[in-house]
Design a protein around this motif. Sequence first.
Motif, PDB file in Angstrom:
ATOM      1  N   GLU A 189       0.830  -1.204   0.000  1.00  0.00           N
ATOM      2  CA  GLU A 189       0.000   0.000   0.000  1.00  0.00           C
ATOM      3  C   GLU A 189       0.869   1.260   0.000  1.00  0.00           C
ATOM      4  O   GLU A 189       0.467   2.301  -0.539  1.00  0.00           O
ATOM      5  CB  GLU A 189      -0.934   0.000   1.211  1.00  0.00           C
ATOM      6  CG  GLU A 189      -1.958   1.123   1.216  1.00  0.00           C
ATOM      7  CD  GLU A 189      -3.016   0.946   0.144  1.00  0.00           C
ATOM      8  OE1 GLU A 189      -3.721   1.919  -0.167  1.00  0.00           O
ATOM      9  OE2 GLU A 189      -3.131  -0.182  -0.393  1.00  0.00           O
ATOM     10  N   SER A 190       2.066   1.167   0.558  1.00  0.00           N
ATOM     11  CA  SER A 190       2.974   2.314   0.504  1.00  0.00           C
ATOM     12  C   SER A 190       3.284   2.674  -0.942  1.00  0.00           C
ATOM     13  O   SER A 190       3.393   3.854  -1.293  1.00  0.00           O
ATOM     14  CB  SER A 190       4.269   2.003   1.264  1.00  0.00           C
ATOM     15  OG  SER A 190       4.004   1.813   2.643  1.00  0.00           O
ATOM     16  N   THR A 191       3.426   1.679  -1.790  1.00  0.00           N
ATOM     17  CA  THR A 191       3.618   1.915  -3.222  1.00  0.00           C
ATOM     18  C   THR A 191       2.388   2.579  -3.825  1.00  0.00           C
ATOM     19  O   THR A 191       2.492   3.557  -4.583  1.00  0.00           O
ATOM     20  CB  THR A 191       3.892   0.588  -3.942  1.00  0.00           C
ATOM     21  OG1 THR A 191       5.139   0.055  -3.512  1.00  0.00           O
ATOM     22  CG2 THR A 191       3.915   0.760  -5.453  1.00  0.00           C
ATOM     23  N   SER A 192       1.223   2.043  -3.499  1.00  0.00           N
ATOM     24  CA  SER A 192      -0.022   2.538  -4.086  1.00  0.00           C
ATOM     25  C   SER A 192      -0.312   3.973  -3.682  1.00  0.00           C
ATOM     26  O   SER A 192      -0.994   4.699  -4.416  1.00  0.00           O
ATOM     27  CB  SER A 192      -1.188   1.632  -3.661  1.00  0.00           C
ATOM     28  OG  SER A 192      -0.963   0.298  -4.074  1.00  0.00           O
ATOM     29  N   VAL A 193       0.192   4.401  -2.531  1.00  0.00           N
ATOM     30  CA  VAL A 193       0.039   5.791  -2.090  1.00  0.00           C
ATOM     31  C   VAL A 193       1.136   6.666  -2.668  1.00  0.00           C
ATOM     32  O   VAL A 193       0.889   7.794  -3.117  1.00  0.00           O
ATOM     33  CB  VAL A 193       0.041   5.866  -0.549  1.00  0.00           C
ATOM     34  CG1 VAL A 193       0.111   7.314  -0.070  1.00  0.00           C
ATOM     35  CG2 VAL A 193      -1.209   5.188   0.010  1.00  0.00           C
ATOM     36  N   ALA A 194       2.363   6.161  -2.692  1.00  0.00           N
ATOM     37  CA  ALA A 194       3.515   6.980  -3.074  1.00  0.00           C
ATOM     38  C   ALA A 194       3.555   7.288  -4.566  1.00  0.00           C
ATOM     39  O   ALA A 194       3.770   8.446  -4.962  1.00  0.00           O
ATOM     40  CB  ALA A 194       4.806   6.270  -2.663  1.00  0.00           C
ATOM     41  N   LEU A 195       3.377   6.288  -5.405  1.00  0.00           N
ATOM     42  CA  LEU A 195       3.632   6.474  -6.838  1.00  0.00           C
ATOM     43  C   LEU A 195       2.628   7.383  -7.540  1.00  0.00           C
ATOM     44  O   LEU A 195       3.029   8.177  -8.410  1.00  0.00           O
ATOM     45  CB  LEU A 195       3.721   5.119  -7.534  1.00  0.00           C
ATOM     46  CG  LEU A 195       4.858   4.191  -7.085  1.00  0.00           C
ATOM     47  CD1 LEU A 195       5.021   3.027  -8.062  1.00  0.00           C
ATOM     48  CD2 LEU A 195       6.175   4.932  -6.929  1.00  0.00           C
ATOM     49  N   PRO A 196       1.318   7.319  -7.242  1.00  0.00           N
ATOM     50  CA  PRO A 196       0.413   8.247  -7.932  1.00  0.00           C
ATOM     51  C   PRO A 196       0.777   9.713  -7.721  1.00  0.00           C
ATOM     52  O   PRO A 196       0.584  10.535  -8.614  1.00  0.00           O
ATOM     53  CB  PRO A 196      -0.960   7.915  -7.324  1.00  0.00           C
ATOM     54  CG  PRO A 196      -0.841   6.498  -6.886  1.00  0.00           C
ATOM     55  CD  PRO A 196       0.581   6.364  -6.404  1.00  0.00           C
ATOM     56  N   GLN A 197       1.317  10.032  -6.566  1.00  0.00           N
ATOM     57  CA  GLN A 197       1.672  11.417  -6.274  1.00  0.00           C
ATOM     58  C   GLN A 197       2.843  11.901  -7.116  1.00  0.00           C
ATOM     59  O   GLN A 197       2.952  13.086  -7.414  1.00  0.00           O
ATOM     60  CB  GLN A 197       2.024  11.555  -4.786  1.00  0.00           C
ATOM     61  CG  GLN A 197       0.887  11.229  -3.838  1.00  0.00           C
ATOM     62  CD  GLN A 197       1.347  11.183  -2.385  1.00  0.00           C
ATOM     63  OE1 GLN A 197       2.474  11.547  -2.068  1.00  0.00           O
ATOM     64  NE2 GLN A 197       0.482  10.709  -1.497  1.00  0.00           N
ATOM     65  N   VAL A 198       3.716  10.968  -7.515  1.00  0.00           N
ATOM     66  CA  VAL A 198       4.956  11.396  -8.173  1.00  0.00           C
ATOM     67  C   VAL A 198       5.061  10.998  -9.637  1.00  0.00           C
ATOM     68  O   VAL A 198       5.733  11.685 -10.414  1.00  0.00           O
ATOM     69  CB  VAL A 198       6.187  10.893  -7.396  1.00  0.00           C
ATOM     70  CG1 VAL A 198       6.299  11.626  -6.069  1.00  0.00           C
ATOM     71  CG2 VAL A 198       6.140   9.390  -7.167  1.00  0.00           C
ATOM     72  N   ILE A 199       4.405   9.904 -10.045  1.00  0.00           N
ATOM     73  CA  ILE A 199       4.447   9.539 -11.470  1.00  0.00           C
ATOM     74  C   ILE A 199       3.055   9.272 -12.041  1.00  0.00           C
ATOM     75  O   ILE A 199       2.930   8.935 -13.221  1.00  0.00           O
ATOM     76  CB  ILE A 199       5.373   8.337 -11.742  1.00  0.00           C
ATOM     77  CG1 ILE A 199       4.915   7.085 -10.987  1.00  0.00           C
ATOM     78  CG2 ILE A 199       6.816   8.695 -11.427  1.00  0.00           C
ATOM     79  CD1 ILE A 199       5.697   5.829 -11.358  1.00  0.00           C
ATOM     80  N   VAL A 201       0.773   6.876 -11.487  1.00  0.00           N
ATOM     81  CA  VAL A 201       0.244   5.508 -11.530  1.00  0.00           C
ATOM     82  C   VAL A 201       0.578   4.830 -10.214  1.00  0.00           C
ATOM     83  O   VAL A 201       1.578   5.159  -9.572  1.00  0.00           O
ATOM     84  CB  VAL A 201       0.828   4.706 -12.713  1.00  0.00           C
ATOM     85  CG1 VAL A 201       0.399   5.298 -14.049  1.00  0.00           C
ATOM     86  CG2 VAL A 201       2.353   4.617 -12.633  1.00  0.00           C
ATOM     87  N   PRO A 202      -0.230   3.842  -9.781  1.00  0.00           N
ATOM     88  CA  PRO A 202       0.016   3.202  -8.493  1.00  0.00           C
ATOM     89  C   PRO A 202       0.861   1.940  -8.573  1.00  0.00           C
ATOM     90  O   PRO A 202       0.993   1.222  -7.593  1.00  0.00           O
ATOM     91  CB  PRO A 202      -1.400   2.866  -8.023  1.00  0.00           C
ATOM     92  CG  PRO A 202      -2.128   2.554  -9.295  1.00  0.00           C
ATOM     93  CD  PRO A 202      -1.541   3.456 -10.343  1.00  0.00           C
ATOM     94  N   VAL A 203       1.406   1.656  -9.750  1.00  0.00           N
ATOM     95  CA  VAL A 203       2.104   0.388  -9.981  1.00  0.00           C
ATOM     96  C   VAL A 203       3.436   0.663 -10.673  1.00  0.00           C
ATOM     97  O   VAL A 203       3.744   1.776 -11.072  1.00  0.00           O
ATOM     98  CB  VAL A 203       1.246  -0.552 -10.854  1.00  0.00           C
ATOM     99  CG1 VAL A 203      -0.014  -0.976 -10.107  1.00  0.00           C
ATOM    100  CG2 VAL A 203       0.879   0.118 -12.183  1.00  0.00           C
ATOM    101  N   GLY A 204       4.221  -0.407 -10.835  1.00  0.00           N
ATOM    102  CA  GLY A 204       5.507  -0.278 -11.491  1.00  0.00           C
ATOM    103  C   GLY A 204       5.385  -0.037 -12.984  1.00  0.00           C
ATOM    104  O   GLY A 204       4.348  -0.291 -13.597  1.00  0.00           O
ATOM    105  N   THR A 205       6.470   0.440 -13.574  1.00  0.00           N
ATOM    106  CA  THR A 205       6.474   0.772 -15.002  1.00  0.00           C
ATOM    107  C   THR A 205       7.251  -0.233 -15.844  1.00  0.00           C
ATOM    108  O   THR A 205       7.287  -0.120 -17.066  1.00  0.00           O
ATOM    109  CB  THR A 205       7.082   2.168 -15.229  1.00  0.00           C
ATOM    110  OG1 THR A 205       8.452   2.157 -14.826  1.00  0.00           O
ATOM    111  CG2 THR A 205       6.322   3.226 -14.449  1.00  0.00           C
TER     112      THR A 205
END
Length: 769
Positions: A189-199, A201-205
């Motif tokens: 969930e830390s990923t799902s919160v962190a990534l949308p704010q900065v890139i 999307v909530p998942v890896g690229t």
Amino acid sequence: MAQQRKQKAVQKDYSGPAGGWGSVRAVASILTQEEVRILGSEILWKQNKPDGFMCVSCSWAKPADPHPFEFCENGAKATAWEITTKKTDPAFFEAHTLTELRDWSDHALEENGRLTHPLRYDAARDKYVQVSWDDAFAEIGAELKTLDPKEVVFYTSGRASLEASYMYQLFGRMYGTNNFPDSSNMCHESTSVALPQVIGVPVGTVLLEDFEHTDCIFFFGQNTTTNSPRMLHPLQAASKRGVPIVVFNPIRERGLERFTNPQSPVEMATGSTTRIATQYHQVKPGGDIAAIAGICKALIEMDEVAQQNGRPRVLDVDFIAQHTHGFEDFAAFCRAQRWTDLEAVSGLPEAEMRQAARTYAEAKAVIANYGMGMTQHVHGVEACQMVVNLLLLRGNIGKTGAGISPVRGHSNVQGQRTVGISEKTKLVPLDRLKELYGFEPPREDGLATVDACEAILDGRVRGFVALGGNFLRAIPDHSRMEPAWGKLRLSVQVATKLNRTHLIPGEVTYLLPCRGRIEVDRQATGPQAVSMEDSTTCIHGSNGFREPVSPHLRSEPAIVAGLAKATLARNPKVDWDAWVGNYSLVRDAIERTWPDQFEGFNKRLFTPGGFPRPLGARERRWTTPNGKANFTVPKSLENRLPVPEGVYQLVTLRSDGQFNTTVYGLDDRFRGIFGGRDVVLMNTADMARLGLEKGDTIRLVTDYDDGVRRELGGLQVLPFGIPQGSIAGYYPECNVLIPVAHHAEGSKVPAAKSVPVRIEKETAALAAE
């Protein structure tokens, strides 16, 4: 034999690589243990193949052109565990009370075999008794109708298919709740919160083929050995191409050190191994933010020197100018950091951080992988965003061979979020569900896992329906949660095997056995396929091959439909029976709900290698509020508190012989621990400072100021290569030490990788209790 006893572990050196003959022997052993040696060998040929079944353990991608044996040791264990011929039938429950079974170990409970019949708890006899499916559905539906939907939780483990998950979230929302905690709340969930704010999307690229084109790979807090062993194939190929692999992890894990490919006759015959990590930095638990800050500081300094001397820039200044926001603030933060502080917090010398920076600067395309060693900290969200900062400095998102790669855990935990399993209403197309199905979905956010735990403790949750999982073992604070669980009015558990959660009944409790993913799922229109999403956002179809262990099992979609029909008023726009009879209709419904994500779902279901969902960040389209990829400045390095004297940071680990809460056996051969799990791994300098010898018995007591004493005793001290001030013990046993309130800021992921504890030496009498 089955009862839970403290078993003394034996520690001895294990020098073998990941893979190799050790893995071959382990696979043969588990197939024999589960009495499926011939059947299991045949079924393993189908594992992770384009026309076969998706592994029931980890979520790592499966290639379009698979290896002959496209499974790992842990995947084979998970398969054998599911297709076992052993059965836990009504006769077993007739012979055992739940009070008695609570003395059994986690391993013994599941090792007893597959559940075969639907069961209801009989409080007068303290036993589960057989019940018909019709009666179970009717009685559960009647109970749900008496409860306020806001007081009911619908939990989902990471194994349920996209089809079952979509039906489940629709059922829950038509019932009237957004309480959809899932296993992602406890890990990424830390990923799902962190990534949308900065890139955005909530998942890896990263896609699997990116590993073929990368020229540098970083790892942060991720152990391929136990969590995603098939990942070793692309890592081995990269290593043989000369790709540097830079690892940051508190413990030296064998799968990130060296690997022998069991599918290579030459390697198996000669015993040759491939080195994986070219640099291995043993960072302190929670020290990754400081380590990455040091790398970024070094990169910025290198870039400034290059600019002054008229040499090519180290940073991708064109990318930064065109695609990012916040660089100057981040750069100023990095310049202001003192190396002595970064060394103290990270546990690494300046030279190692500079070495990693030079390796990163020399690469044109870098992949950054990370796992729960990053996300399960109080500052886990910041840690994920620091990985993004590192990648943005040289434009390593949105180009071939580069990107961010959060390595998810269970096989469909990421996909469940994609099809609506979320407590956050902003992540679910509620208006689209309203349009498709003619009902008014609830609009307020629901309960995540930590919220659900707090609400159970407070008595605000009265009903709990679980689509898989072992919730009471996976969550923190066992000593508080188990008594509170018994006060639930309704507990419904959909499962394949007996586990600890099933032994703590509420007032009304049902245990509903489901078919496993590997079993043939025959419905009205014939055998059905299901689907799931891997860590790289690729969707895969999965077929069952083993005949169900019992004719009384029902599929997860059929169980969800049965519960929905018994609970909800009839809705002419939802034909539950038709969906159960033909899962392609569910996939059509998923496509109608997310047409941009699932275009041509049924037609593409068995695309070799899966079909990827569209992802803006892969194309450098940033769906953030400002339309840019955002640098962020971490606050934790400025606001850190000193560790109190005598407090150690406990890291919880999974062994070689387990996956999530499922314990296949008591050995952890890669760490050289055999025959027991009640251990604490310690640095020898810390042992000497505390006057401890190998084999001494200690008690851990949580250092947390909330008036609750959390402790775990009978733990055997073993010397181990872990940074000073840190210790390690096994999950889920050590979860009793984690307060529910000790979680990541912003994501509420239990901070299981840095639990503050004190150490008490036990007397022989206490240790024997």
